[in-house]
Scaffold this motif. Structure first.
Motif, PDB file in Angstrom:
ATOM      1  N   PRO A  19       0.847  -1.199   0.000  1.00 50.98           N
ATOM      2  CA  PRO A  19       0.000   0.000   0.000  1.00 50.98           C
ATOM      3  C   PRO A  19       0.874   1.237   0.000  1.00 50.98           C
ATOM      4  N   SER A  20       0.566   2.183  -0.868  1.00 51.91           N
ATOM      5  CA  SER A  20       1.358   3.404  -0.934  1.00 51.91           C
ATOM      6  C   SER A  20       0.812   4.405   0.057  1.00 51.91           C
ATOM      7  N   GLU A  21       1.711   5.226   0.567  1.00 51.57           N
ATOM      8  CA  GLU A  21       1.252   6.150   1.592  1.00 51.57           C
ATOM      9  C   GLU A  21       0.415   7.258   0.979  1.00 51.57           C
ATOM     10  N   THR A  22       0.767   7.678  -0.233  1.00 58.19           N
ATOM     11  CA  THR A  22      -0.055   8.662  -0.938  1.00 58.19           C
ATOM     12  C   THR A  22      -0.169   8.201  -2.377  1.00 58.19           C
ATOM     13  N   ASP A  66       8.894  -2.710 -11.379  1.00 60.36           N
ATOM     14  CA  ASP A  66       8.803  -4.145 -11.130  1.00 60.36           C
ATOM     15  C   ASP A  66      10.022  -4.658 -10.394  1.00 60.36           C
ATOM     16  N   LEU A  67      11.177  -4.162 -10.814  1.00 58.69           N
ATOM     17  CA  LEU A  67      12.406  -4.572 -10.165  1.00 58.69           C
ATOM     18  C   LEU A  67      12.377  -4.220  -8.687  1.00 58.69           C
ATOM     19  N   ALA A  68      11.934  -2.992  -8.388  1.00 61.30           N
ATOM     20  CA  ALA A  68      11.929  -2.544  -7.003  1.00 61.30           C
ATOM     21  C   ALA A  68      10.929  -3.341  -6.176  1.00 61.30           C
ATOM     22  N   HIS A  69       9.785  -3.641  -6.769  1.00 61.38           N
ATOM     23  CA  HIS A  69       8.797  -4.442  -6.036  1.00 61.38           C
ATOM     24  C   HIS A  69       9.331  -5.809  -5.715  1.00 61.38           C
ATOM     25  N   LYS A  70       9.962  -6.420  -6.728  1.00 57.01           N
ATOM     26  CA  LYS A  70      10.517  -7.749  -6.496  1.00 57.01           C
ATOM     27  C   LYS A  70      11.620  -7.686  -5.449  1.00 57.01           C
ATOM     28  N   ALA A  71      12.446  -6.664  -5.542  1.00 57.52           N
ATOM     29  CA  ALA A  71      13.528  -6.537  -4.563  1.00 57.52           C
ATOM     30  C   ALA A  71      12.967  -6.340  -3.168  1.00 57.52           C
ATOM     31  N   GLN A  72      11.866  -5.608  -3.110  1.00 53.42           N
ATOM     32  CA  GLN A  72      11.261  -5.385  -1.810  1.00 53.42           C
ATOM     33  C   GLN A  72      10.716  -6.689  -1.233  1.00 53.42           C
ATOM     34  N   ASP A  73      10.151  -7.508  -2.114  1.00 50.27           N
ATOM     35  CA  ASP A  73       9.661  -8.796  -1.648  1.00 50.27           C
ATOM     36  C   ASP A  73      10.791  -9.624  -1.080  1.00 50.27           C
ATOM     37  N   ILE A  74      11.918  -9.614  -1.799  1.00 54.64           N
ATOM     38  CA  ILE A  74      13.064 -10.384  -1.314  1.00 54.64           C
ATOM     39  C   ILE A  74      13.596  -9.758  -0.038  1.00 54.64           C
TER      40      ILE A  74
ATOM     41  N   ASN B 147      16.417  11.930  -9.579  1.00 48.12           N
ATOM     42  CA  ASN B 147      15.129  11.471 -10.087  1.00 48.12           C
ATOM     43  C   ASN B 147      14.897  10.006  -9.777  1.00 48.12           C
ATOM     44  N   MET B 148      15.952   9.238  -9.931  1.00 49.94           N
ATOM     45  CA  MET B 148      15.810   7.806  -9.683  1.00 49.94           C
ATOM     46  C   MET B 148      15.507   7.549  -8.218  1.00 49.94           C
ATOM     47  N   ARG B 149      16.166   8.313  -7.374  1.00 52.71           N
ATOM     48  CA  ARG B 149      15.927   8.133  -5.950  1.00 52.71           C
ATOM     49  C   ARG B 149      14.483   8.462  -5.607  1.00 52.71           C
ATOM     50  N   ARG B 150      14.000   9.557  -6.220  1.00 51.53           N
ATOM     51  CA  ARG B 150      12.616   9.937  -5.969  1.00 51.53           C
ATOM     52  C   ARG B 150      11.668   8.825  -6.425  1.00 51.53           C
ATOM     53  N   VAL B 153      11.850   5.877  -4.000  1.00 52.42           N
ATOM     54  CA  VAL B 153      11.167   6.159  -2.739  1.00 52.42           C
ATOM     55  C   VAL B 153       9.674   6.020  -2.911  1.00 52.42           C
ATOM     56  N   SER B 154       9.170   6.508  -4.044  1.00 55.35           N
ATOM     57  CA  SER B 154       7.723   6.436  -4.234  1.00 55.35           C
ATOM     58  C   SER B 154       7.274   5.009  -4.478  1.00 55.35           C
ATOM     59  N   ILE B 155       8.135   4.196  -5.058  1.00 57.79           N
ATOM     60  CA  ILE B 155       7.741   2.811  -5.310  1.00 57.79           C
ATOM     61  C   ILE B 155       7.752   2.012  -4.024  1.00 57.79           C
TER      62      ILE B 155
END
Lengths: 128, 225
Positions: A19-22, A66-74, B147-150, B153-155
């Motif tokens: 869930p995203s905060e905003t 997608d990469l970040a989501h997967k990384a977050q899952d891991i 930009n990438m950091r932003r 963070v949002s993701i």
């Protein structure tokens, strides 16, 4: 078929497992200027078409998402997100993996070099 | 573009990417006008990590055409890069040795592979102006870390995005762009079209990359429904 390159769009994080905060408003053209140079470097025209750049930006943002989501899952199993998670995700893609290890080692040694530089400056300052 | 110095000096301290083996070869490099490199250089300024050392380089000897003296690499990099270079995918020219380091910090030995360096030098010396300009764009261009950091963070929703993570993701994204653009160029030559790349080529390239498995599978399809 939705055309992602049309018009202004605020992209909220649909379908994200977290869930995203905003609701996240993504401005168009965050990477546009850089992408133009990059695409020229990789083989496109010196002035790529704006719609092409927008489309590439969309694809890249989706890829990173997608990469970040997967990384977050891991990473959630370990507790927090770390660089290792990203490296694990691209382990199959050898060029990317090599490039990332190279970038990381470069960053490390630049840090060392800068530290050494500052130490030298301090020494010079005290002797004067 | 700073013509007084070799254009790679300012760029090389961070962009040590080896040019991927383009499937098209030299075809698309013809008749390309000089790119707007002053803007391209601007991307480096945002890179607070890398530009300080590069701009301090004292290189009066680099007025000559031989850029070999500037191909210095810190010894630390040599140790790590040799391990990486050994396992590097063969289709990439290993050009990581070209790092621009402040010479006042000491002259470091060049990286593990002088043979590849020499090969790269031989290739670079024969570049036409257009090719050189394109190569320079290739080396210097980067996605902005801020930009990438932003975006990250949002993701992730977490503020704790470390700098190495940003750097890694920027590097991965740049290579992904490279794959897309090169595949799109391949598509264009297959269809015997020319000119700037159009979105249809990119979509076809994206589809092919997906078939090859280079695009991570998404849980929810967001594009091209």
């Amino acid at each position: 078929m939705s055309n992602p390159s049309t018009g202004t769009s605020s992209k909220s994080k649909v379908g994200s497992s977290q869930p995203s905060e905003t609701s996240f408003k993504r401005k168009r053209g965050v990477f546009q200027k850089d992408l133009q140079h990059m695409m020229y470097g990789f083989g496109d025209d010196p002035n790529p078409l704006p719609e092409t750049v927008s489309l590439v930006e969309d694809i890249v943002v989706e890829y990173v998402t997608d990469l970040a989501h997967k990384a977050q899952d891991i990473g959630s199993k370990r507790g927090k997100l770390s660089v290792e998670d990203f490296l694990y995700l691209i382990r199959k893609d050898l060029p990317k993996l090599n490039r990332c290890t190279e970038l990381l080692s470069m960053q490390e040694e630049l840090k060392q070099a800068r530290k050494a530089f500052e130490v030298d400056e301090e020494k010079l300052g005290t002797t004067e | 573009m700073k013509q007084s110095k070799d254009p790679f000096e300012a760029a090389l301290e961070e962009q040590e990417e080896s040019p991927p083996d383009s499937p098209i070869g030299q075809d698309e490099l013809d008749s390309q006008t000089q790119n707007q490199t002053p803007a391209g250089h601007h991307t480096l300024v945002d890179d607070d990590d890398y530009d300080e050392i590069g701009t301090n380089v004292d290189n009066p000897s680099h007025q000559s055409s031989n850029p070999t003296p500037m191909l210095l690499t810190p010894s630390v990099n040599a140790n790590v890069a040799s391990a990486a270079a050994a396992s590097k995918n063969k289709e990439y020219d290993d050009d990581e040795e070209e790092e621009n380091v402040d010479v006042e910090l000491g002259k470091f030995p060049s990286s593990a592979d002088p043979a590849k360096m020499a090969k790269m030098q031989a290739i670079l010396s024969q570049f036409t102006e257009d090719q050189m300009s394109r190569y320079e764009s290739f080396r210097r261009s980067a996605l902005q870390k801020s930009n990438m950091r932003r975006l990250l963070v949002s993701i992730t929703g977490s503020q704790k995005i470390s700098l190495p993570m940003t750097i890694v993701v920027c590097g991965i994204a740049k290579m992904y762009v490279g794959e897309l653009v090169e595949t799109a160029r391949m598509v264009m030559t297959e269809r015997k079209e020319s000119g700037p790349i159009r979105p249809c080529h990119i979509r076809e390239a994206y589809r092919r990359l997906k078939l090859e498995g280079k695009v991570p599978k998404k849980s929810v399809q967001r594009l091209f429904h």
